[in-house]
Design a protein around this motif. Structure first.
Motif, PDB file in Angstrom:
ATOM      1  N   PHE A  71      -4.957   1.328  -6.503  1.00 49.97           N
ATOM      2  CA  PHE A  71      -4.673   1.857  -5.173  1.00 49.97           C
ATOM      3  C   PHE A  71      -5.859   1.629  -4.228  1.00 49.97           C
ATOM      4  CE2 PHE A  71      -4.710   5.626  -2.279  1.00 49.97           C
ATOM      5  CZ  PHE A  71      -3.673   5.208  -1.468  1.00 49.97           C
ATOM      6  N   GLN A  72      -7.061   1.783  -4.731  1.00 50.27           N
ATOM      7  CA  GLN A  72      -8.248   1.549  -3.908  1.00 50.27           C
ATOM      8  C   GLN A  72      -8.329   0.094  -3.452  1.00 50.27           C
ATOM      9  OE1 GLN A  72     -11.649   2.926  -6.153  1.00 50.27           O
ATOM     10  NE2 GLN A  72     -10.937   5.062  -6.164  1.00 50.27           N
ATOM     11  N   TYR A  77       0.825  -1.210   0.000  1.00 51.44           N
ATOM     12  CA  TYR A  77       0.000   0.000   0.000  1.00 51.44           C
ATOM     13  C   TYR A  77       0.862   1.263   0.000  1.00 51.44           C
ATOM     14  CZ  TYR A  77      -2.748   3.774   2.098  1.00 51.44           C
ATOM     15  OH  TYR A  77      -3.331   4.987   2.374  1.00 51.44           O
ATOM     16  N   ASP A  78       1.866   1.295   0.851  1.00 56.27           N
ATOM     17  CA  ASP A  78       2.736   2.477   0.938  1.00 56.27           C
ATOM     18  C   ASP A  78       3.440   2.748  -0.390  1.00 56.27           C
ATOM     19  OD1 ASP A  78       2.069   2.945   3.566  1.00 56.27           O
ATOM     20  OD2 ASP A  78       3.780   1.848   4.395  1.00 56.27           O
ATOM     21  N   LYS A 101       0.867   3.846  -3.053  1.00 54.26           N
ATOM     22  CA  LYS A 101       0.404   5.201  -2.743  1.00 54.26           C
ATOM     23  C   LYS A 101       1.371   6.229  -3.329  1.00 54.26           C
ATOM     24  CE  LYS A 101      -0.735   8.272   1.115  1.00 54.26           C
ATOM     25  NZ  LYS A 101      -0.817   8.395   2.609  1.00 54.26           N
ATOM     26  N   THR A 107      -5.350  -2.950   3.795  1.00 56.71           N
ATOM     27  CA  THR A 107      -4.659  -2.386   4.971  1.00 56.71           C
ATOM     28  C   THR A 107      -5.598  -2.255   6.167  1.00 56.71           C
ATOM     29  OG1 THR A 107      -5.123  -0.083   4.336  1.00 56.71           O
ATOM     30  CG2 THR A 107      -3.109  -1.089   3.476  1.00 56.71           C
ATOM     31  N   HIS A 108      -6.919  -2.307   5.917  1.00 60.61           N
ATOM     32  CA  HIS A 108      -7.892  -2.144   7.000  1.00 60.61           C
ATOM     33  C   HIS A 108      -8.390  -3.485   7.548  1.00 60.61           C
ATOM     34  CE1 HIS A 108      -7.801   2.060   6.088  1.00 60.61           C
ATOM     35  NE2 HIS A 108      -8.412   1.926   4.916  1.00 60.61           N
ATOM     36  N   GLU A 167      -5.715  -0.426  -0.797  1.00 63.12           N
ATOM     37  CA  GLU A 167      -6.087   0.256   0.446  1.00 63.12           C
ATOM     38  C   GLU A 167      -7.032  -0.600   1.288  1.00 63.12           C
ATOM     39  OE1 GLU A 167      -7.350   4.779   1.714  1.00 63.12           O
ATOM     40  OE2 GLU A 167      -8.230   3.923  -0.111  1.00 63.12           O
ATOM     41  N   LYS A 168      -7.930  -1.355   0.644  1.00 61.52           N
ATOM     42  CA  LYS A 168      -8.870  -2.209   1.380  1.00 61.52           C
ATOM     43  C   LYS A 168      -8.137  -3.211   2.266  1.00 61.52           C
ATOM     44  CE  LYS A 168     -12.586  -2.102  -2.083  1.00 61.52           C
ATOM     45  NZ  LYS A 168     -13.354  -2.930  -3.059  1.00 61.52           N
TER      46      LYS A 168
END
Length: 448
Positions: free
Chosen positions: A249-250, A229-230, A233, A256-257, A253-254
């Motif tokens: 990227f979206q 992710y980093d 980004k 990472t949560h 990002e999912k």
């Protein structure tokens, strides 16, 4: 003294007759990539024992074209070792000797030292090779090395440029008249370069987002979602208008949560490496120089970048097209343009030195024999260094699709170039390398 000069230049003539014509060698590599020349005699490691960085990089790429990933990495290892011991760890005497021989003769007298962007891509392709071999442990090492080189590039690069420019400026200013000749010749040289390099864009931060993007994919496939992710980004922020980057990227990002229950949907990351990157060619200028109050016109050879044709404009699948991520020509042009002042100064210093030797011989040669020998040898020596890593693409573009168990990829003429069934519970990278139309190499990489 006459006998010394005669023997010296005769030696040069004999030596140069054995030297390679690098324009032809570059072309032979390109033909080998396009035609997939995978014979064992070519892909023998001992072939990279001479001029190791130049031959090692190109033969590593040929082995990769042939999908001999272990042999490819063996060649890359030899080139990387040469970077370390033959370039980075050279002592002062070795560097001084190298610089003297390059000024007295030309750059091709010594082994190719490569460019900084090549080092980053060397580790990136080694990482991809290890992924193809299913060796994610060593792949991680290589992608981390590529990222480290990327981070440290500015520091090393600027230090290298500054030292090179200071060195030649100091040497030239010893003779004020010669230095004045150098200064007056810079305008026509740079005017010629402005014309020749007008089609290239230079990015002064030297960031190779393709290496960062591939590293992000690796860490995603290796389930290191935070690092993936980093990295993505950073790439996505560099081009906020790139819809493919933002879409990917979206997805990253999912992950990472989430800590345990990850989305079941898997993806296909299509990467298209297009054509051949810019290559180097030679142009000559006749420039006036003053030697001992005498005016002499000398022919000077310079290298310049020439762009080449694309293969396909884009690839497409599921009614979506690949979107451009990076133009390698701009990465190459960035470093070339930054190195240009030191390259120009060294070329001028070399031409001035050889011409001054010719004039000294002519003034002390009543027979004209030594003058003839020195003039002919100088013409042979007066060549630009055209060596490069020939296998890098002109550009790279990307496309992410949902993995529904089947992938069909078409070219810009809607002709299918790849079709395969995939495991629906795995993420895939499908990398298409197309040097010219109808010469495609497909690399399929599955997550662990």
């Amino acid at each position: 003294m006459k006998l010394f000069y005669s023997c010296f230049y005769l030696f040069i003539l004999l030596f140069l007759s054995a030297c390679s014509n690098h324009a032809n060698v570059n072309l032979s590599y390109e033909k080998a990539f396009v035609n997939k020349q995978c014979d064992e005699n070519t892909l023998t490691l001992k072939n990279a024992d001479k001029d190791t960085i130049y031959t090692g990089l190109n033969l590593a790429s040929l082995a990769r074209v042939c999908k001999d990933y272990e042999k490819s990495n063996a060649f890359f290892d030899k080139a990387e070792e040469a970077y370390k011991y033959d370039v980075d760890l050279q002592n002062g005497l070795q560097k001084a000797t190298r610089n003297f021989s390059e000024i007295l003769l030309n750059d091709t007298i010594n082994d190719y030292q490569g460019y900084f962007y090549e080092r980053i891509m060397l580790n990136t392709y080694k990482g991809l090779n290890y992924m193809s071999l299913g060796d994610f442990k060593n792949a991680r090492v290589e992608f981390n090395r590529a990222l480290y080189r990327q981070d440290r590039m500015k520091e090393y690069f600027y230090d290298y440029i500054q030292k090179a420019q200071e060195e030649y400026q100091k040497e030239l200013q010893k003779d004020k008249k010669t230095y004045a000749s150098f200064k007056q010749n810079l305008n026509p040289i740079y005017k010629q370069y402005d014309n020749l390099l007008s089609t290239f864009s230079a990015n002064k931060n030297y960031t190779n987002i393709y290496a960062s993007y591939l590293s992000a994919l690796f860490f995603f496939f290796d389930k290191d979602y935070i690092k993936a992710y980093d990295l993505l980004k950073e790439v996505a922020l560099s081009d906020v208008k790139n819809k493919q980057l933002q879409k990917q990227f979206q997805v990253f990002e999912k992950f990472t949560h989430l800590k345990t229950s990850f989305p079941q949907q898997k993806y296909i990351f299509i990467i298209y490496e297009d054509g051949f990157s810019a290559t180097k060619e030679e142009f000559d200028l006749t420039l006036p120089f003053v030697f001992n109050d005498n005016l002499a016109n000398i022919s000077v050879a310079f290298a310049y970048l020439k762009s080449r044709n694309a293969s396909y404009k884009f690839l497409q699948s599921q009614d979506e097209k690949t979107q451009n991520l990076i133009y390698f020509d701009d990465i190459i042009a960035s470093e070339f343009k930054t190195l240009l002042p030191s390259m120009v100064m060294k070329t001028l210093a070399s031409s001035a030195l050889k011409t001054s030797i010719n004039l000294a011989i002519a003034n002390n040669d009543s027979s004209g024999f030594l003058s003839f020998i020195s003039t002919v040898s100088t013409a042979l020596i007066n060549k630009a260094d055209l060596r490069m890593w020939q296998a890098l693409p002109k550009s790279a573009s990307i496309l992410m699709l949902k993995n529904e168990g089947l992938v069909k990829i078409y070219n810009d003429k809607e002709k299918i170039i790849f079709e395969d069934e995939l495991e629906k519970d795995k993420n895939y990278i499908v990398l298409i390398r197309s040097f010219v139309p109808n010469s495609n190499i497909i690399y399929k990489i599955k997550e662990k």
